[in-house]
Design a protein around this motif. Structure first.
Motif, PDB file in Angstrom:
ATOM      1  N   LEU A 193       0.832  -1.204   0.000  1.00  0.00           N
ATOM      2  CA  LEU A 193       0.000   0.000   0.000  1.00  0.00           C
ATOM      3  C   LEU A 193       0.866   1.253   0.000  1.00  0.00           C
ATOM      4  O   LEU A 193       1.841   1.349   0.749  1.00  0.00           O
ATOM      5  CB  LEU A 193      -0.926  -0.006   1.212  1.00  0.00           C
ATOM      6  N   HIS A 194       0.483   2.214  -0.833  1.00  0.00           N
ATOM      7  CA  HIS A 194       1.283   3.439  -0.980  1.00  0.00           C
ATOM      8  C   HIS A 194       0.363   4.533  -1.516  1.00  0.00           C
ATOM      9  O   HIS A 194       0.051   4.585  -2.706  1.00  0.00           O
ATOM     10  CB  HIS A 194       2.430   3.186  -1.964  1.00  0.00           C
ATOM     11  N   ASP A 195      -0.086   5.404  -0.620  1.00  0.00           N
ATOM     12  CA  ASP A 195      -1.000   6.475  -1.005  1.00  0.00           C
ATOM     13  C   ASP A 195      -0.989   7.502   0.118  1.00  0.00           C
ATOM     14  O   ASP A 195      -0.169   7.418   1.041  1.00  0.00           O
ATOM     15  CB  ASP A 195      -2.405   5.894  -1.240  1.00  0.00           C
ATOM     16  N   ILE A 196      -1.895   8.453   0.067  1.00  0.00           N
ATOM     17  CA  ILE A 196      -1.961   9.420   1.152  1.00  0.00           C
ATOM     18  C   ILE A 196      -2.382   8.696   2.433  1.00  0.00           C
ATOM     19  O   ILE A 196      -3.012   7.634   2.387  1.00  0.00           O
ATOM     20  CB  ILE A 196      -2.924  10.579   0.826  1.00  0.00           C
ATOM     21  N   PRO A 197      -2.010   9.230   3.601  1.00  0.00           N
ATOM     22  CA  PRO A 197      -2.247   8.492   4.852  1.00  0.00           C
ATOM     23  C   PRO A 197      -3.677   8.028   5.053  1.00  0.00           C
ATOM     24  O   PRO A 197      -3.906   6.867   5.443  1.00  0.00           O
ATOM     25  CB  PRO A 197      -1.819   9.499   5.923  1.00  0.00           C
ATOM     26  N   ASN A 198      -4.659   8.875   4.794  1.00  0.00           N
ATOM     27  CA  ASN A 198      -6.046   8.495   5.035  1.00  0.00           C
ATOM     28  C   ASN A 198      -6.481   7.340   4.149  1.00  0.00           C
ATOM     29  O   ASN A 198      -7.202   6.442   4.587  1.00  0.00           O
ATOM     30  CB  ASN A 198      -6.963   9.703   4.816  1.00  0.00           C
ATOM     31  N   THR A 199      -6.028   7.361   2.894  1.00  0.00           N
ATOM     32  CA  THR A 199      -6.406   6.296   1.972  1.00  0.00           C
ATOM     33  C   THR A 199      -5.792   4.961   2.387  1.00  0.00           C
ATOM     34  O   THR A 199      -6.451   3.919   2.345  1.00  0.00           O
ATOM     35  CB  THR A 199      -5.974   6.655   0.542  1.00  0.00           C
ATOM     36  N   VAL A 200      -4.538   4.973   2.793  1.00  0.00           N
ATOM     37  CA  VAL A 200      -3.894   3.742   3.247  1.00  0.00           C
ATOM     38  C   VAL A 200      -4.585   3.213   4.500  1.00  0.00           C
ATOM     39  O   VAL A 200      -4.855   2.010   4.624  1.00  0.00           O
ATOM     40  CB  VAL A 200      -2.389   3.976   3.500  1.00  0.00           C
ATOM     41  N   ALA A 241      -7.844   1.675   3.479  1.00  0.00           N
ATOM     42  CA  ALA A 241      -7.617   0.401   2.783  1.00  0.00           C
ATOM     43  C   ALA A 241      -7.346  -0.714   3.771  1.00  0.00           C
ATOM     44  O   ALA A 241      -7.847  -1.840   3.612  1.00  0.00           O
ATOM     45  CB  ALA A 241      -6.457   0.546   1.802  1.00  0.00           C
ATOM     46  N   ILE A 242      -6.568  -0.436   4.800  1.00  0.00           N
ATOM     47  CA  ILE A 242      -6.286  -1.453   5.814  1.00  0.00           C
ATOM     48  C   ILE A 242      -7.582  -1.876   6.507  1.00  0.00           C
ATOM     49  O   ILE A 242      -7.812  -3.069   6.760  1.00  0.00           O
ATOM     50  CB  ILE A 242      -5.250  -0.932   6.820  1.00  0.00           C
ATOM     51  N   GLY A 243      -8.458  -0.917   6.769  1.00  0.00           N
ATOM     52  CA  GLY A 243      -9.750  -1.260   7.341  1.00  0.00           C
ATOM     53  C   GLY A 243     -10.555  -2.178   6.443  1.00  0.00           C
ATOM     54  O   GLY A 243     -11.231  -3.099   6.913  1.00  0.00           O
ATOM     55  N   GLY A 253       6.402   7.526   3.493  1.00  0.00           N
ATOM     56  CA  GLY A 253       6.737   8.560   4.466  1.00  0.00           C
ATOM     57  C   GLY A 253       6.184   8.315   5.857  1.00  0.00           C
ATOM     58  O   GLY A 253       5.359   7.433   6.101  1.00  0.00           O
ATOM     59  N   ARG A 254       6.670   9.145   6.777  1.00  0.00           N
ATOM     60  CA  ARG A 254       6.362   8.982   8.192  1.00  0.00           C
ATOM     61  C   ARG A 254       4.866   9.045   8.484  1.00  0.00           C
ATOM     62  O   ARG A 254       4.328   8.209   9.216  1.00  0.00           O
ATOM     63  CB  ARG A 254       7.098  10.063   8.998  1.00  0.00           C
ATOM     64  N   ALA A 255       4.164  10.025   7.921  1.00  0.00           N
ATOM     65  CA  ALA A 255       2.742  10.176   8.229  1.00  0.00           C
ATOM     66  C   ALA A 255       1.940   8.985   7.723  1.00  0.00           C
ATOM     67  O   ALA A 255       1.010   8.519   8.391  1.00  0.00           O
ATOM     68  CB  ALA A 255       2.214  11.477   7.628  1.00  0.00           C
ATOM     69  N   MET A 256       2.279   8.489   6.544  1.00  0.00           N
ATOM     70  CA  MET A 256       1.556   7.344   5.996  1.00  0.00           C
ATOM     71  C   MET A 256       1.783   6.094   6.829  1.00  0.00           C
ATOM     72  O   MET A 256       0.847   5.342   7.134  1.00  0.00           O
ATOM     73  CB  MET A 256       1.978   7.085   4.547  1.00  0.00           C
ATOM     74  N   ILE A 257       3.035   5.857   7.222  1.00  0.00           N
ATOM     75  CA  ILE A 257       3.348   4.675   8.030  1.00  0.00           C
ATOM     76  C   ILE A 257       2.646   4.765   9.388  1.00  0.00           C
ATOM     77  O   ILE A 257       2.069   3.783   9.875  1.00  0.00           O
ATOM     78  CB  ILE A 257       4.864   4.528   8.203  1.00  0.00           C
ATOM     79  N   ALA A 258       2.682   5.933   9.994  1.00  0.00           N
ATOM     80  CA  ALA A 258       2.023   6.116  11.285  1.00  0.00           C
ATOM     81  C   ALA A 258       0.516   5.905  11.171  1.00  0.00           C
ATOM     82  O   ALA A 258      -0.113   5.308  12.056  1.00  0.00           O
ATOM     83  CB  ALA A 258       2.331   7.506  11.835  1.00  0.00           C
ATOM     84  N   ALA A 259      -0.090   6.379  10.080  1.00  0.00           N
ATOM     85  CA  ALA A 259      -1.530   6.178   9.873  1.00  0.00           C
ATOM     86  C   ALA A 259      -1.851   4.697   9.692  1.00  0.00           C
ATOM     87  O   ALA A 259      -2.876   4.206  10.180  1.00  0.00           O
ATOM     88  CB  ALA A 259      -1.995   6.974   8.656  1.00  0.00           C
ATOM     89  N   ALA A 260      -0.956   3.977   9.007  1.00  0.00           N
ATOM     90  CA  ALA A 260      -1.138   2.533   8.847  1.00  0.00           C
ATOM     91  C   ALA A 260      -1.067   1.825  10.195  1.00  0.00           C
ATOM     92  O   ALA A 260      -1.837   0.909  10.482  1.00  0.00           O
ATOM     93  CB  ALA A 260      -0.091   1.978   7.892  1.00  0.00           C
ATOM     94  N   VAL A 284      -1.829   3.083  13.157  1.00  0.00           N
ATOM     95  CA  VAL A 284      -3.073   3.363  13.887  1.00  0.00           C
ATOM     96  C   VAL A 284      -4.204   2.508  13.336  1.00  0.00           C
ATOM     97  O   VAL A 284      -5.001   1.935  14.092  1.00  0.00           O
ATOM     98  CB  VAL A 284      -3.420   4.856  13.798  1.00  0.00           C
ATOM     99  N   ALA A 285      -4.281   2.390  12.010  1.00  0.00           N
ATOM    100  CA  ALA A 285      -5.356   1.605  11.397  1.00  0.00           C
ATOM    101  C   ALA A 285      -5.274   0.138  11.797  1.00  0.00           C
ATOM    102  O   ALA A 285      -6.291  -0.495  12.094  1.00  0.00           O
ATOM    103  CB  ALA A 285      -5.297   1.741   9.878  1.00  0.00           C
ATOM    104  N   VAL A 286      -4.067  -0.420  11.819  1.00  0.00           N
ATOM    105  CA  VAL A 286      -3.909  -1.809  12.249  1.00  0.00           C
ATOM    106  C   VAL A 286      -4.356  -1.964  13.702  1.00  0.00           C
ATOM    107  O   VAL A 286      -5.097  -2.894  14.042  1.00  0.00           O
ATOM    108  CB  VAL A 286      -2.443  -2.265  12.067  1.00  0.00           C
ATOM    109  N   ASN A 287      -3.927  -1.051  14.556  1.00  0.00           N
ATOM    110  CA  ASN A 287      -4.274  -1.144  15.970  1.00  0.00           C
ATOM    111  C   ASN A 287      -5.773  -1.005  16.214  1.00  0.00           C
ATOM    112  O   ASN A 287      -6.332  -1.649  17.109  1.00  0.00           O
ATOM    113  CB  ASN A 287      -3.528  -0.083  16.769  1.00  0.00           C
ATOM    114  N   GLU A 288      -6.420  -0.156  15.425  1.00  0.00           N
ATOM    115  CA  GLU A 288      -7.841   0.100  15.638  1.00  0.00           C
ATOM    116  C   GLU A 288      -8.739  -0.905  14.938  1.00  0.00           C
ATOM    117  O   GLU A 288      -9.878  -1.127  15.356  1.00  0.00           O
ATOM    118  CB  GLU A 288      -8.189   1.514  15.153  1.00  0.00           C
ATOM    119  N   THR A 289      -8.249  -1.530  13.880  1.00  0.00           N
ATOM    120  CA  THR A 289      -9.075  -2.411  13.063  1.00  0.00           C
ATOM    121  C   THR A 289      -9.050  -3.852  13.540  1.00  0.00           C
ATOM    122  O   THR A 289     -10.064  -4.552  13.493  1.00  0.00           O
ATOM    123  CB  THR A 289      -8.611  -2.365  11.594  1.00  0.00           C
TER     124      THR A 289
END
Length: 235
Positions: free
Chosen positions: A64-71, A74-76, A93-100, A102-107
Motif C-alpha cells: 500500500l502506498h497512497d496518502i495516509p487516510n487512503t492507506v 484500505a487497511i480497514g 513517508g512517516r505520516a503514511m506509516i504512522a496512519a497505517a 493506527v489503522a492496524v491497531n484500531e481495526t
C-alpha cells in the motif's frame, strides 16, 4: 547470525484460484505462510484471497502506498482477511506509516494484529535503477534510511533484499522482523530479481522469513522443491 530461526513463505503468484489452492496444499507441510499479492488479488478478488490462503498464515503483499487516510481506510477494508502480515511502502513517508499503524491497531483485535511490514527498495532494483528515480546514494544507504524511518514510525518490520539484512541488523538490531524476497536456490535463474541470495545465505545473514515463488511453484514437483528449501533452512 547463524542459529536464527528462518521460515519459508511460498509465493502463490498466479491468476488462478484453483492453482493457488493446489500449490498451498502441496507445500503446506514445508511452509510457514503463503504470500498472495497484487497479481492474484487484482485478478481474483478478496474472497478468492481468503479461499486461496485457507488456514495458512497469510502474507498479504499489496504494498500500500497512497496518502495516509487512503492507506488507513484500505487497511480497514482488508480486516476481514485476517492477514498475518501486511505490506506498505516505506517511501510513503512517516505520516503514511504512522496512519497505517493506527489503522492496524484500531481495526484488528490485539491478539490478531498483522505484522505491519514496510517495503524498502524493491529487489528488482539495482543502483542504476535507483539513481534513475533521483536517489543518488547507494541501495544499502537508501534501504537503511527507509528502514529506520519505518520502524521509528510504527512498522513491525521490513521487506528487504538479502544483501541489506546485515546493515539493517547493525542499524536497527534484532527486533524488527525482516522478510526477504528475491531468494533463489543454488542453480536457479534469477529472473527479474537483481539482489539475490540462496536460502541458507539469507538465513545466515539474519532473515526471519524468506519468500520463494517460481523456484517452487514452477518446479516439476512443488512439494519436493519446498521441502528442499525448508531442509536447507533447518540444516
Amino acid at each position: 547470525m547463524r542459529g536464527r530461526s528462518t521460515r519459508l513463505i511460498v509465493a502463490l503468484d498466479t491468476k488462478d484460484t484453483a492453482q493457488a489452492v493446489r500449490w498451498r496444499h502441496e507445500t503446506a507441510g514445508h511452509a510457514g505462510a503463503v504470500k498472495l499479492g497484487l497479481e492474484f488479488t487484482y485478478a481474483c478478488g478478496l474472497d478468492a484471497v481468503r479461499e486461496a490462503a485457507g488456514d495458512s498464515p497469510l502474507f498479504l503483499d499489496l504494498k500500500l502506498h497512497d496518502i495516509p487516510n487512503t492507506v488507513a481506510s484500505a487497511i480497514g477494508s482488508l480486516a476481514a482477511l485476517r492477514p498475518a502480515m501486511l505490506t506498505i511502502h516505506a517511501s510513503g513517508g512517516r505520516a503514511m506509516i504512522a496512519a497505517a499503524r493506527v489503522a492496524v491497531n484500531e481495526t484488528f483485535p490485539e491478539n490478531a494484529r498483522p505484522l505491519l511490514l514496510a517495503v524498502t527498495v524493491l529487489t528488482s532494483m539495482d543502483a542504476g535503477a535507483l539513481h534513475e528515480t533521483g536517489v543518488e546514494g547507494s541501495v544499502e544507504a537508501q534501504v537503511v534510511r527507509l528502514g529506520r524511518l519505518a520502524i521509528e514510525s510504527g512498522a513491525d518490520g521490513l521487506v528487504c533484499s538479502s544483501h541489506e539484512i546485515a546493515p539493517l541488523r547493525q542499524a536497527l538490531g534484532d527486533k524488527p522482523v525482516l522478510v526477504v524476497p528475491g531468494i533463489r536456490p543454488a542453480g536457479s535463474a534469477p529472473g527479474d530479481q537483481k539482489r539475490v541470495m540462496t536460502p541458507a545465505q539469507a538465513r545466515d545473514a539474519g532473515a526471519d522469513w524468506i519468500v520463494v515463488g517460481r523456484p517452487i511453484t514452477r518446479a516439476s514437483d512443488p512439494a519436493a522443491a519446498a521441502a528442499a528449501i525448508a531442509a536447507e533452512l533447518s540444516a
